[in-house]
Motif scaffolding. Structure first.
Motif: not given
Lengths: 259, 254
Positions: B86, B89, B97-98, B100-101, B145, B149
């Motif tokens: 992104m 960011r 990101l992962g 946070e999701v 990223r 995860q």
């Protein structure tokens, strides 16, 4: 600083062009001996604006108020509706044509009617400013959401993000460049919209000042008020550029990479 | 031998009149690096979309640890073709990101990512935006990223396809070294024969559309595999043969 010099490098051709136009205007008026009641010279407009500065200032305040309030209402409405339309295809299909039709209405006909229905107060001005500024922002937002990179959407889906989560994490920030483009377009309509609303009926404001100056055969004061309105628009335009810089700090690097 | 973790049996998928996948069988075992090698447009990416739940197969079953895969089960960490970072960011927040999701707080997610930055060659760049980084660094950030995860399996969709040849080679070496340490279970899509041989334990060779598994070959070479290794070259030549033969006859199938 290189950034500053590039700013001046971009500004001086425009300043030169405007200066040249004003000088030509001044020269033409001086040489032709036209009456100031027909075509006042820039120098006369500046001089008269200075003499009537208090009246101009007093009449600018309601215009600024109507502009900012109307624009805020319009921005809020465009933002909320754009979200609804992004989530619901049927609503997008139902509402888009309605908003397009709203853009075909001639302001000359609508403005007096809105004043007739809502009186001489602030309300009709807010509504008219909102009417002229709403659509560019709505279109920019809706298209901005759709500009989200496919791969980012797929990635978030694989991560298990909900529709709303994906909207906040990806679609909303992806819309920012187009949103600011729409914002810049509609902010240039905002002041004009407010003046037009006042022109159709108001106690005070630049619109009514222009109307009175015209009726008193004072084109110099008409043009002085026009200059004030242009300055207001330029200031608002500059502010959107500033806000964009603050809201999108990464854009500088993208521009640098593209160069 | 351990039972397969991921198993695809007879996967068939068509989009309208276009038959994309035609009875794909494949499996991936724990800690195994498997590649799917095929010509462009063969439907390799469709396979991944079946796995991450974007679409469903017309026929066939997908099992994970023996049970049919349900939609949105979240067993895979997916890395798309382009890095899909992104732009708004910074690198650190892209990497989190992962997590946070998944519901982790940003502070905690950052705590998980920070110790890994050095391994991914991103230390000192965590506050940079993607536009400030080179292609190789962006790709490493995208991989970070993906692995952070902590899913059961990595799905890599042509991760180095957009890089220049030199960067790609150095990224392949780096990925092999990382894989040796972490033993991720990974499924890689590629059309780069050398990349497949360099990284994989096993390779499935797909035909042109509608995609079928033409061959399944093992790569028994020791690691690390220095490029230009003689046996690797032989396997590469063999694979290229298979691909071209497969392409020639794919169009004749009824």
């Amino acid at each position: 600083m290189p950034k500053q010099s590039s700013f001046f490098a971009r500004v001086w051709p425009a300043a030169l062009a405007i200066g040249f136009l004003l000088a030509a205007w001044q020269l033409y008026v001086d040489l032709s001996g036209l009456s100031p009641t027909l075509l006042p010279s820039p120098a006369r407009i500046a001089q008269q604006a200075w003499i009537h500065r208090q009246a101009l200032l007093d009449n600018s305040v309601p215009t600024i108020r109507a502009t900012l309030l109307g624009f805020s209402c319009s921005l809020t409405a465009a933002f909320l509706l754009s979200i609804v339309m992004d989530f619901s295809r049927p609503l997008r299909r139902a509402l888009f044509p309605v908003f397009i039709i709203s853009q075909t209405l001639p302001l000359v006909a609508i403005a007096p009617l809105v004043v007739l229905w809502f009186g001489f107060g602030l309300m009709p001005k807010i509504m008219l400013v909102a009417l002229v500024t709403f659509f560019p922002m709505l279109v920019a937002l809706v298209q901005g959401y759709q500009a989200t990179e496919q791969e980012i959407a797929l990635l978030l889906h694989a991560m298990g993000a909900s529709r709303w989560r994906a909207f906040r994490l990806a679609r909303l920030p992806s819309a920012l460049p187009l949103f600011f483009a729409g914002l810049r377009i509609s902010i240039t309509y905002a002041v004009v919209g407010a003046i037009f609303a006042e022109y159709s009926g108001a106690a005070r404001g630049l619109g009514i000042y222009i109307l009175n100056a015209k009726n008193n055969f004072r084109p110099d004061l008409v043009l002085a008020a026009v200059a004030v309105s242009a300055t207001l628009t330029l200031i608002l335009f500059g502010m959107t550029a500033l806000i964009q810089r603050l809201a999108m700090p990464w854009i500088r690097f993208e521009q640098a990479a593209a160069r | 031998m351990s039972p397969p973790r991921l198993q695809l049996e007879g996967i068939t998928k068509a989009f309208g009149q276009t038959q994309v996948l035609d009875g794909i069988d494949l499996h991936v075992r724990e800690g195994e690096f498997v590649s799917i090698l095929g010509p462009s447009g063969a439907g390799k990416s469709t396979l991944f979309q079946l796995l991450i739940g974007g679409i469903r197969p017309d026929r066939g079953t997908i099992r994970f640890d023996g049970t049919p895969l349900a939609a949105g089960e979240g067993r895979f960490a997916f890395m798309p073709q382009r890095d899909a970072l992104m732009p708004w960011r910074n690198i650190l927040d892209n990497a989190t990101l992962g997590l946070e999701v998944q519901g982790m707080s940003r502070a905690k997610a950052r705590g998980r990512v920070l110790p890994l930055l050095a391994d991914f060659g991103l230390q000192g760049f965590e506050r940079h935006y993607p536009a400030q980084l080179s292609g190789g660094m962006r790709q490493r950030a995208a991989l970070l990223r993906t692995v952070v995860q902590d899913r059961e399996m990595l799905l890599l969709d042509e991760p180095f396809g957009a890089l220049d040849a030199l960067t790609r080679t150095s990224m392949q070496r780096w990925l092999e070294a990382m894989w040796k340490r972490h033993r991720w279970t990974a499924l890689l899509i590629t059309h780069d024969v050398r990349e497949a041989v360099y990284l994989s334990d096993r390779i499935y060779v797909l035909s042109a559309r509608p995609a079928q598994v033409l061959h399944e070959i093992r790569v028994p070479l020791p690691r690390p595999r220095a490029a230009g290794f003689q046996e690797a070259s032989a396997i590469e030549a063999n694979l290229l043969d298979m691909l071209f033969t497969g392409q020639t006859f794919a169009g004749d199938k009824p």
